[in-house]
Motif scaffolding. Sequence first.
Motif, short mmCIF file in Angstrom:
data_model
loop_
_atom_site.label_atom_id
_atom_site.label_comp_id
_atom_site.label_asym_id
_atom_site.label_seq_id
_atom_site.Cartn_x
_atom_site.Cartn_y
_atom_site.Cartn_z
N THR A 182 0.86 -1.18 0.00
CA THR A 182 0.00 0.00 0.00
C THR A 182 0.89 1.23 0.00
N LEU A 183 0.29 2.36 -0.28
CA LEU A 183 1.01 3.63 -0.22
C LEU A 183 1.59 3.82 1.17
N GLU A 184 0.81 3.50 2.18
CA GLU A 184 1.25 3.67 3.57
C GLU A 184 2.46 2.78 3.89
N LYS A 185 2.42 1.52 3.44
CA LYS A 185 3.53 0.59 3.72
C LYS A 185 4.80 1.04 2.99
N LEU A 186 4.65 1.49 1.77
CA LEU A 186 5.82 1.95 1.02
C LEU A 186 6.37 3.23 1.65
N VAL A 218 8.99 8.27 4.82
CA VAL A 218 8.35 9.54 4.47
C VAL A 218 6.86 9.40 4.75
N SER A 219 6.15 10.51 4.74
CA SER A 219 4.70 10.43 4.93
C SER A 219 4.05 9.91 3.65
N SER A 220 2.91 9.28 3.79
CA SER A 220 2.21 8.77 2.61
C SER A 220 1.76 9.92 1.71
N GLN A 274 2.53 12.63 -3.48
CA GLN A 274 2.86 13.83 -4.25
C GLN A 274 4.07 13.58 -5.15
N VAL A 275 5.07 12.90 -4.63
CA VAL A 275 6.28 12.62 -5.40
C VAL A 275 5.96 11.72 -6.59
#
Length: 142
Positions: free
Chosen positions: A25-29, A35-37, A42-43
């Motif tokens: 998930t975005l959160e896990k990555l 960094v923050s999700s 955004q990146v």
Amino acid sequence: THEHLYEILETKVNEEKLFLLSDLTLEKLAVELNVSSKHLSQVIHKKYDTNFPDFVNNFRVKEVSRLLLIPEYDNYSLEGIAQLCGFKSRSVFNQAFKKFMGVTPSFYKQSAKRFLKKADEIEETVQSKQVNSLKISQGKIT
């Protein structure tokens, strides 16, 4: 900096192949990258002009298309290969594959097999002509 995060992201995705994890998930990555999700999202949007699911699925589709060309995976179903590459859902896999490759997975697989067979035939013909040419140049015409 953004550039440093791009490099780390590229490494995690390309070399460590984190996209193969079906529960990524975005959160896990983001945790993995420290960094923050929100910042990671955004990146990804800025660098790749896409959202996180499409970002990950693009890598997964590329891996599926690569594995479909390897004879060791001939006995795997498309769904089996998709699961190996991180897809949990057949419908998401089919949609993503068509989106990024422009054709269905089954069409790609059939076309790739035909292409590889034709390439093998051409290679055999070239090798045969080279052997015959060599025999002729050595005076061993048969």
